[in-house]
Write an enzyme that holds these catalytic residues in place. Structure first.
Site, PDB file in Angstrom:
ATOM      1  N   CYS A 118      39.621 -35.348  33.454  1.00  0.00           N
ATOM      2  CA  CYS A 118      40.918 -35.813  32.932  1.00  0.00           C
ATOM      3  C   CYS A 118      41.972 -34.764  33.327  1.00  0.00           C
ATOM      4  O   CYS A 118      43.009 -35.353  34.239  1.00  0.00           O
ATOM      5  CB  CYS A 118      41.217 -36.207  31.559  1.00  0.00           C
ATOM      6  N   HIS A 181      48.554 -34.804  28.920  1.00  0.00           N
ATOM      7  CA  HIS A 181      47.384 -33.989  29.050  1.00  0.00           C
ATOM      8  C   HIS A 181      47.439 -32.919  29.980  1.00  0.00           C
ATOM      9  O   HIS A 181      46.505 -32.593  30.870  1.00  0.00           O
ATOM     10  CB  HIS A 181      46.029 -35.055  29.519  1.00  0.00           C
TER      11      HIS A 181
END
Length: 561
Positions: A118, A181
């Site tokens: 990710c 993130h």
């Protein structure tokens, strides 16, 4: 020379150049020291002036159109596999809105992420650069995937230029909805990197935590927290119920209508995460899919896509908006029934086999992209960087290597652009694709010790000499696959064959050139410290959500990927 346009030769660029040319002609006609019009006869002057006025009406309209910059809606799913959509062959056929988007737009079945995990994938997408260049990797161990848990010290470096920053300077209003993130410390957050608005979380939605050893992840409104996951924003891990996707969809539609009403060009980055474990869906979607909770999450995301496309149309901006749909990495095969489907491709998330990095990708722009088309352009999420800048008329940074390419030729003319795809895992280039051929310079699924614990990145898929449980260096004789004939990477081409020698003769110079020019960025994912977790984020005092910050204890992060 005023008709020369940037790479991509978009219609807007041409119209702008045409309008500029007209202004030059008018200036020459009325203001030139030569007074050329004074040497014309009366009838000639009237005819010439009439022609200029007529052209001025046309090009003046073109000039206005040229100033109208396109909008961008980039939808990035989390751990969604290539085979999860009906349009890509899933038998459940539970994604009618996304499938319709494909029917009315373009599917790109040869589209990739820049990493099988990710955080590095997202950093690459926003910077247009491989994680090895932008620093989103670790050197703590060889070929280890790393990401940004809430105790990570690093984040997206200030010297990385993200495309939202460049669009913002060009007058765009930008919003991210969902998971960031790229670092949870304040200097790494979205409002420091080109986003005007944010509703979402800085980290994965893991939890619940006890707010002592680990704090629950904050939810942000723009530059300040407004609550925490599992507290003000619930995710029931017993039932899987959560309203987050519903909120993310509402935020998207409101933003579209607000910016369209104001006449602002905009970027919407919809980074939803319901298909990443722990899975969740709202009450209206729970129990509605034959695929279980994962399918419920997919169905609600599909509904959200439909709502966003409807909002673009209702706001009257659908014909001036590029919409891209994709995923950050392949489906998480280790999650078993709670993970996605990667279709015919080998393995999944965490690996550099096709299932780990080939993404379900669709492009949509009514009136610009021909409906029902398929492009075999080798694409990458990093291309969103270059494509958005190209279409917005914003210059691409010239002081660094940009790995993304403009997809304009593929999207609007279905003309593929030759380019390689590099498959990185941590600090190692594991494989490269050139045309239909993929060469594995390294192979590795995951270690036997992890497999014995039940962690399997390739369940039910054991391909001799390909899905190796040790890190195997094949550099002297890379394992070669023809992805057209063998998309599942099960039948390597024999190294003594003429086909192998011919293909590798084309691939090896690409790899040599890449490594010769490669300057790795400073690794951001090496150090961890419990003191930098989300104890006291910006805005915590106003809502009485600050927690005591422990002493610093900086150590090398340990990665099991």
């Amino acid at each position: 020379s005023v008709f020369q346009t940037s790479t991509g030769s978009s219609l807007d660029s041409f119209l702008f150049a045409a309008a500029k040319a007209l202004r030059v002609l008018l200036y020459c006609f009325f203001s030139s020291p030569l007074q050329l019009h004074g040497k014309m006869k009366g009838g000639q002057r009237v005819t010439a002036l009439a022609m200029l006025v007529a052209v001025g009406v046309v090009v003046g309209t073109a000039d206005a159109a040229a100033v109208k910059k396109p909008n961008f809606v980039f939808m990035l799913m989390d751990d969604m596999g290539w085979g999860d959509l009906g349009v890509f062959g899933h038998p459940a056929k539970e994604t009618p809105n996304i499938d319709k988007m494909a029917v009315e737009g373009m599917t790109l079945p040869d589209f990739y992420s820049a990493n099988p995990l990710c955080s590095p994938s997202r950093a690459a997408m926003l910077s247009g650069r491989l994680p090895i260049r932008n620093g989103f990797y670790t050197t703590n161990d060889h070929a280890r995937n790393a990401y940004t848990p809430q105790d990570i010290v690093g984040g997206i470096p200030d010297d990385e230029v993200l495309f939202p920053e460049l669009l913002q300077k060009a007058g765009y209003k930008n919003k991210i909805i969902g998971k960031w993130h790229l670092g949870q410390q304040e200097q790494y957050l979205p409002h420091k990197h080109g986003f005007d608005e944010w509703f979402g979380a800085p980290n994965c939605h893991f939890g619940p935590f006890n707010d002592k050893r680990k704090p629950n992840i904050p939810v942000y409104r723009d530059d300040h927290m407004i609550g925490r996951l599992y507290e003000e924003y619930q995710i029931n891990q017993t039932t899987g119920e959560s309203n987050l996707t519903k909120l993310y969809t509402q935020e998207a539609t409101v933003f579209i209508h607000t910016q369209a009403s104001a006449g602002n060009p905009f970027l919407l980055y919809w980074a939803v995460d319901a298909t990443h474990t722990p899975l969740y869906a709202s009450k209206d979607f729970l129990g509605t899919s034959e695929r279980g909770l994962y399918g419920d999450a997919v169905r609600e995301l599909d509904y959200g896509v439909g709502e966003i496309l409807a909002a673009l149309k209702a706001a009257g901006v659908d014909d001036n908006t590029l919409v891209m749909f994709s995923s950050d990495n392949g489906g998480a095969m280790y999650a078993k029934q709670n993970g996605g489907s990667n279709g015919p491709f080998l393995c999944g998330k965490e690996t550099t086999y096709e299932g780990g990095m080939r993404e379900p990708t669709i492009a949509y722009w009514p009136g610009r992209i021909e409906p029902g088309t398929v492009s075999h352009q080798l694409g990458n999420l990093m291309d969103w960087f270059t494509t958005s800048l190209d279409l917005a008329g914003v210059a691409t940074p010239s002081d660094r290597i940009i790995d993304g390419i403009s997809l304009a030729p593929a999207l609007f003319n279905n003309t593929p652009v030759d380019r390689p795809i590099f498959y990185y895992r941590g600090n190692e280039m594991m494989a490269v694709r050139v045309g239909w051929y993929k060469a594995h310079y390294w192979t590795w699924s995951n270690f036997i010790v992890d497999l014995d614990k039940g962690i399997d990145y390739c369940p039910g898929e054991d391909v001799k000499n390909v899905t190796t449980h040790d890190q195997v260096n094949n550099t002297l004789a890379p394992i070669l696959i023809h992805l057209g004939r063998d998309p599942g990477e099960k039948y390597p081409i024999k190294s003594h064959s003429p086909e192998y020698k011919s293909a590798m003769a084309a691939i090896q110079p690409v790899v040599d050139d890449h490594k010769k020019k490669l300057v790795p960025g400073a690794p951001q994912l090496n150090k961890c410290d419990p003191a930098v977790q989300n104890w006291a984020p910006p805005g915590c005092k106003e809502i009485n959500k600050c927690l005591p910050v422990p002493e610093h204890d900086v150590t090398d992060c340990t990665w099991g990927h």
